[in-house]
Design a protein around this motif. Structure first.
Motif, PDB file in Angstrom:
ATOM      1  N   PRO A   1       1.142  -0.482  -0.083  1.00 49.08           N
ATOM      2  CA  PRO A   1      -0.438  -0.553   0.003  1.00 49.08           C
ATOM      3  C   PRO A   1       1.040   1.302  -0.044  1.00 49.08           C
ATOM      4  O   PRO A   1       1.700   1.280   1.047  1.00 49.08           O
ATOM      5  CB  PRO A   1      -0.818  -0.249   1.436  1.00 49.08           C
ATOM      6  N   ARG A   2       0.269   1.800  -0.493  1.00 49.78           N
ATOM      7  CA  ARG A   2       1.353   4.033  -1.041  1.00 49.78           C
ATOM      8  C   ARG A   2       1.336   3.924   0.451  1.00 49.78           C
ATOM      9  O   ARG A   2       2.421   4.913   0.992  1.00 49.78           O
ATOM     10  CB  ARG A   2       0.264   4.618  -1.690  1.00 49.78           C
ATOM     11  N   ASP A   3       0.101   4.206   1.254  1.00 55.23           N
ATOM     12  CA  ASP A   3       0.347   4.713   2.709  1.00 55.23           C
ATOM     13  C   ASP A   3       1.946   4.339   3.435  1.00 55.23           C
ATOM     14  O   ASP A   3       2.574   5.124   4.470  1.00 55.23           O
ATOM     15  CB  ASP A   3      -0.926   4.648   3.858  1.00 55.23           C
ATOM     16  N   GLN A   4       1.624   2.675   3.578  1.00 51.82           N
ATOM     17  CA  GLN A   4       2.870   1.870   3.974  1.00 51.82           C
ATOM     18  C   GLN A   4       4.501   2.660   3.480  1.00 51.82           C
ATOM     19  O   GLN A   4       5.288   2.360   4.534  1.00 51.82           O
ATOM     20  CB  GLN A   4       2.868   0.158   3.817  1.00 51.82           C
TER      21      GLN A   4
ATOM     22  N   ALA B   1       4.554   6.072   2.511  1.00 54.23           N
ATOM     23  CA  ALA B   1       4.983   6.760   2.605  1.00 54.23           C
ATOM     24  C   ALA B   1       5.186   6.679   3.915  1.00 54.23           C
ATOM     25  O   ALA B   1       6.120   7.624   4.139  1.00 54.23           O
ATOM     26  CB  ALA B   1       3.745   7.639   2.749  1.00 54.23           C
ATOM     27  N   ALA B   2       4.783   5.892   5.041  1.00 54.66           N
ATOM     28  CA  ALA B   2       5.649   5.503   6.421  1.00 54.66           C
ATOM     29  C   ALA B   2       6.913   5.025   6.302  1.00 54.66           C
ATOM     30  O   ALA B   2       7.421   5.988   7.321  1.00 54.66           O
ATOM     31  CB  ALA B   2       4.619   4.729   7.188  1.00 54.66           C
TER      32      ALA B   2
ATOM     33  N   ARG C   1       3.670  14.879   7.603  1.00 56.56           N
ATOM     34  CA  ARG C   1       2.405  14.171   7.269  1.00 56.56           C
ATOM     35  C   ARG C   1       1.758  13.567   5.786  1.00 56.56           C
ATOM     36  O   ARG C   1       2.448  13.132   5.536  1.00 56.56           O
ATOM     37  CB  ARG C   1       1.471  15.340   7.282  1.00 56.56           C
ATOM     38  N   ALA C   2       0.578  12.791   6.388  1.00 57.38           N
ATOM     39  CA  ALA C   2      -0.211  12.081   5.395  1.00 57.38           C
ATOM     40  C   ALA C   2       0.038  12.681   4.121  1.00 57.38           C
ATOM     41  O   ALA C   2       0.928  11.999   3.037  1.00 57.38           O
ATOM     42  CB  ALA C   2      -1.175  11.805   6.016  1.00 57.38           C
ATOM     43  N   GLU C   3      -0.439  13.348   3.975  1.00 55.38           N
ATOM     44  CA  GLU C   3      -0.471  13.653   2.734  1.00 55.38           C
ATOM     45  C   GLU C   3       1.151  14.401   1.729  1.00 55.38           C
ATOM     46  O   GLU C   3       1.477  14.190   0.297  1.00 55.38           O
ATOM     47  CB  GLU C   3      -2.019  15.151   2.644  1.00 55.38           C
TER      48      GLU C   3
ATOM     49  N   ALA D   1       3.589  13.534   2.657  1.00 55.80           N
ATOM     50  CA  ALA D   1       4.285  11.616   2.539  1.00 55.80           C
ATOM     51  C   ALA D   1       3.922  10.901   0.827  1.00 55.80           C
ATOM     52  O   ALA D   1       5.018  10.571   0.240  1.00 55.80           O
ATOM     53  CB  ALA D   1       4.115  10.983   3.605  1.00 55.80           C
ATOM     54  N   ARG D   2       2.567  11.277   0.727  1.00 55.60           N
ATOM     55  CA  ARG D   2       1.869  11.014  -0.501  1.00 55.60           C
ATOM     56  C   ARG D   2       2.506  11.403  -1.623  1.00 55.60           C
ATOM     57  O   ARG D   2       2.667  10.356  -2.684  1.00 55.60           O
ATOM     58  CB  ARG D   2       0.754  10.399  -0.034  1.00 55.60           C
TER      59      ARG D   2
ATOM     60  N   ARG E   1       4.071   9.307  -4.476  1.00 54.12           N
ATOM     61  CA  ARG E   1       3.963   9.800  -5.867  1.00 54.12           C
ATOM     62  C   ARG E   1       5.131  10.445  -6.824  1.00 54.12           C
ATOM     63  O   ARG E   1       4.867   9.639  -8.052  1.00 54.12           O
ATOM     64  CB  ARG E   1       2.652  10.578  -6.095  1.00 54.12           C
TER      65      ARG E   1
END
Length: 337
Positions: free
Chosen positions: A57-60, A62-63, A70-72, A74-75, A79
């Motif tokens: 997953p992209r969130d993984q 990013a972390a 922050r989340a956005e 990092a995503r 990208r």
């Protein structure tokens, strides 16, 4: 989701090859280099490749690589990095690394290495040893704790596999006569783990078995030095015994004679002097001085082979220089010197 895996399409492809042992290198087969300009781009591609076929997953991601953002943001960085990867991998078609709807045919050295170790044959172990060029992604450092934790764990796991493969290969090679190949394997093992005292002994035996007694004695000194430097200990009794055994072995007279000029004879200690020094050595035991004894033993061995040299013992009065010389003389007398 971002996937890595084998390409389902059986058509022709430009295969992407990743070399991750000893650093990071990407190329399109047969030999076209691929530029991945950022360290995080290299880290991301390597992470996606280990193992192949796993969804991320992209969130993984990013972390993993931008955990301090922050989340956005990092995503967004994920990208942008994927865009760089797409650009660098554009020549590969079709693909096994699927970035959304795009793919790249991927060949990675690490899974091949793991398969060879699992095969368990001497030839497979030799190939695995050749593939292991160094630590996983050596030189790639990121200030990202999650990625560093993953990388350190993978490095240790793969290093242990390499040690296992080389140890089993060495055991197979030792069952035959001593050989240069066995020596090279033992040296590789000690490069990966210089504290393996049993491997130092094996290498000493291999050198001695091939008539390289000076190299065997030097290897003892290497072993003694690394144990004292890293652990503050002396070699084990078995290692010391092997050293003494090799030190006392007489070389073949013919081999020594051939190494000298015609008509020349190796110089030896005058017999009365040697006897006096030997007697002094027997009066009091010599404690410690393993490195010095090994160095002098190697010099004595070279002298027996016709390669004379001068060795100076320097130090304050009373530290045992005369006792050390007496021990050397005793060793020479016991060998007939």
């Amino acid at each position: 989701m971002i996937w890595s895996g084998t390409c389902p399409d059986g058509g022709s492809m430009a295969r992407l090859s990743l070399t991750l042992f000893g650093g990071f290198q990407a190329r399109l087969e047969p030999a076209t280099p691929v530029s991945i300009p950022t360290r995080k781009g290299q880290a991301l591609l390597a992470y996606l490749a280990l193992p192949l076929g796993q969804a991320h997953p992209r969130d993984q991601l990013a972390a993993l690589l931008w955990g301090d953002l922050r989340a956005e943001p990092a995503r967004n960085n994920v990208r942008q990095t994927l865009f760089v990867l797409r650009k660098g991998l554009a020549a590969a078609n079709p693909v096994a690394l699927r970035l959304d709807d795009e793919t790249v045919a991927l060949e990675v050295d690490v899974p091949v290495f793991e398969r060879r170790v699992a095969e368990g044959t001497p030839d497979a172990f030799a190939e695995a040893g050749a593939l292991y060029r160094g630590d996983l992604l050596a030189g790639l450092a990121l200030n990202e704790a999650p990625f560093e934790e993953w990388l350190l764990g993978e490095r240790e796991r793969l290093r242990e596999l390499a040690l296992e493969a080389l140890a089993k290969l060495l055991a197979h090679q030792r069952r035959a006569a001593p050989s240069a190949a066995a020596i090279q394997t033992a040296v590789r093992l000690l490069t990966l783990d210089p504290l393996q005292e049993a491997t130092h002994r094996t290498l000493m035996q291999l050198y001695a078995g091939m008539g390289r007694r000076a190299a065997a004695l030097r290897q003892y000194q290497v072993c003694s030095d690394v144990l004292e430097r890293e652990l503050g200990v002396e070699p084990e009794t078995e290692t010391k015994g092997l050293y003494q055994d090799i030190l006392r072995r007489r070389g073949a007279p013919r081999a020594r004679a051939e190494s000298l000029a015609p008509g020349a004879r190796p110089e030896r200690l005058a017999r009365p002097t040697a006897v006096r020094l030997s007697a002094a050595a027997s009066e009091t035991p010599l404690i410690g001085r393993e490195r010095e004894k090994a160095s002098l033993g190697a010099a004595l061995e070279e002298a027996w082979g016709g390669r004379s040299r001068v060795v100076a013992l320097l130090g304050q009065a009373g530290i045992g220089k005369s006792r050390l010389i007496a021990q050397l003389a005793q060793d020479a007398v016991e060998r007939g010197g």
